[in-house]
Scaffold this active site. Structure first.
Site: not given
Ligand code: BV8
Length: 236
Positions: A56, A92, A109
């Site tokens: 991430y 997204n 999300h």
């Protein structure tokens, strides 16, 4: 399209593809050289937090080098000029809709540019890495994780999404494969509510048969043309 007042738009990774952000299900189903279940589940985070945090950190840094494309800009124009209700529900986790100027955006999300403190539940804005376990700005604990909804976790603000669908006169799906639920099921919710449905995608999605109309091609071509259509007075 006459008689349309309230619009719900679902976007997926395909709308950001032409900005240079990888989609999830390109060739080989690998995602930035990782299997989804190795980097996008709470189990993966428990098993190998460094792998997940590095994954991430890399994507959070990468999106800050990308720019919105003509499809994001067209939706922002619709957001500005549409006088009915409009909600962009995005799967997204990039901020390209916002950087294009859209304001009515819901990240179901999560978002790359937020962190989430598992100690105090704060969600500070976060643009740097998390791998070094920085202290939460609120409580000081070294307990920050990406503010991302992983597989098996509950998507955000589902009540608001379903409330918007109840009021919608049009549901448009842009740049998503229709592979991930509950987002992939919204077109069926819309149909059950008797709402017209439109798919704008590079190729037929897994749910393409549920749509009243489907247009296939790159988002930077389809979306500006559709927005122009929506904002042009109906030809009498
Ligand atoms: C949940 C964050 C429980 C990660 C993501 C059956 C029913 C319900 C649930 C399930 C089910 N079976 C399995 C599940 C669980 C699971 C699921 O759906 N699994 C799938 C794989 C079967 N779902 C979950 O776990 C969800 N949570 O169910 O909780 C629950 C639910 C309700 C009530 C109580 C409990 C959580 C899912 C969220 C996972 N997190 N993202 C991260 O980003 O790091 S999902 C991930 O996939 C991204 O968010 C992504 O957006 C999303 C969907 O992918 P797409 O956006 O569609 O991207 P993709 O690459 O697939 O497709 C791109 C499309 O664009 C393609 O069609 C391509 O043709 C097109 N395209 C490409 N270029 C262009 C283009 N289009 C236009 N122009 C172009 N240039």
């Amino acid at each position: 399209m006459t008689g349309i007042r309230n619009i719900v738009i679902l976007t997926g990774a395909g709308i950001s593809a032409e900005s240079g952000i990888d989609t999830f299900r390109a060739e080989g189903g690998l995602w930035e050289d990782h299997r989804v279940e190795d980097v996008a589940t709470p189990e993966a985070f428990a098993r190998d937090p460094d792998l997940v945090l590095r994954f991430y950190d890399m994507r959070r840094a990468a999106i800050q080098t990308k720019a919105p494309n003509a499809a994001h800009l067209a939706l922002a124009r619709l957001d500005r000029e549409w006088d009915g209700d409009l909600l962009i529900v995005t799967q997204n986790v990039d901020d390209l809709h916002e950087r294009a100027g859209a304001t009515r955006v819901l990240h179901m999300h999560g978002e790359h540019l937020n962190a989430w403190c598992t100690a105090c539940d704060a969600r500070p804005r976060w643009t740097g890495p998390l791998i070094d376990r920085p202290a939460c700005p609120e409580c000081g604990a070294a307990a920050l994780r990406p503010d991302i909804v992983w597989f098996g976790e509950m998507p955000y603000r589902m009540d608001e999404i379903f409330a918007a669908l109840e009021e919608a006169d049009l549901f448009v799906s842009i740049g998503t494969s229709g592979a991930v639920y509950p987002a992939a099921g919204f077109v069926r919710n819309a149909r059950e509510l008797g709402i017209p449905t439109l798919e704008l995608n590079l190729e037929p999605s897994q749910g393409t048969y549920w749509f009243d109309e489907a247009r296939h091609g790159p988002a930077t071509g389809l979306v500006p043309a559709w927005v122009e259509e929506m904002l042009s007075p109906p030809r009498t």
